[in-house]
Design an enzyme around this catalytic site. Sequence first.
Site, PDB file in Angstrom:
ATOM      1  N   VAL A 188       0.811  -1.214   0.000  1.00 43.17           N
ATOM      2  CA  VAL A 188       0.000   0.000   0.000  1.00 43.17           C
ATOM      3  C   VAL A 188       0.846   1.266   0.000  1.00 43.17           C
ATOM      4  CG1 VAL A 188      -2.000  -1.083   1.064  1.00 43.17           C
ATOM      5  CG2 VAL A 188      -0.239  -0.033   2.531  1.00 43.17           C
ATOM      6  N   TYR A 239       3.576   4.080  16.373  1.00 45.10           N
ATOM      7  CA  TYR A 239       2.266   3.580  15.949  1.00 45.10           C
ATOM      8  C   TYR A 239       1.152   4.569  16.304  1.00 45.10           C
ATOM      9  CZ  TYR A 239      -1.913   0.581  16.200  1.00 45.10           C
ATOM     10  OH  TYR A 239      -3.177   0.048  16.071  1.00 45.10           O
ATOM     11  N   LYS A 289      -1.305   6.724  13.753  1.00 48.08           N
ATOM     12  CA  LYS A 289      -2.752   6.542  13.771  1.00 48.08           C
ATOM     13  C   LYS A 289      -3.473   7.848  14.134  1.00 48.08           C
ATOM     14  CE  LYS A 289      -3.192   2.148  12.706  1.00 48.08           C
ATOM     15  NZ  LYS A 289      -3.926   1.697  11.496  1.00 48.08           N
TER      16      LYS A 289
END
Length: 258
Positions: free
Chosen positions: A66, A164, A168
Amino acid sequence: MTTALRGLDDQVVVVSGGARGLGAAISRAFLGQGARVAINYHSSGAAAHALAAEFGPRAVAVAGDVRDRARVDAVIAAAQEAFGAPVTTVVNNALIDFAFNGDARAQAGEIGYRDLAAQFEGSVQGPLNLIQAALPGMAEAGFGRVINIGTNLFQHPVVPYHDYTAAKAALLSLTRTFADDLGPRGITVNMVSGGLLQTTDASAATPPEVFDAIAAATPLGAVTTPEQLADAVLFFASPWARGVTGQNLIVDGGLVKG
């Protein structure tokens, strides 16, 4: 503009990282409702093809990193070719090179920006690529659903997942700004944020006592499963959520409020 109504069984869905763990639960949830699903994978080819084989012509396994826009364009094209219809729904689930084990993560005094950048490439660049690649098909269909996978660590940063969580959090911002930008085209953009899930490949490294502590702290007395989070993803894709966009729904058994 009022968004068009389209049932789950009339949607063409791409789930990034859709072959294992949470992604597999999401893929299965859509397929169980009659949707046509492109199961995107990067390194889990055997799992993706095995899952697709279970559901026959309504599922196809499609390789693609991706982070690579050209590969993402090819994923969308392959989905449209397989199902003879434009992609209407994308679920940005792919997680790049991360394990949920707080003891093994870099602390504030040690983490480098490259660690954050690597997560931004997966959690922001990846969704950006997939959404933009799918937009022409959504415009053709007059309908679009984007569901991003987030985390409850925005509100409850109890472990040092600095890279992380920052990535996010940026994805949450993108969710809200894209919701405003794409709403006039009949496209909704929402986020589902789980806590630690029991169990995925990413959470397999989590010590058992951590799961026990989380379960004890939730009103439901249990750790959320991938299947339970997948249910919320289906909600945002379904006609029941036709008036909802720019929202972040926390699915963690009530551990985090608000």
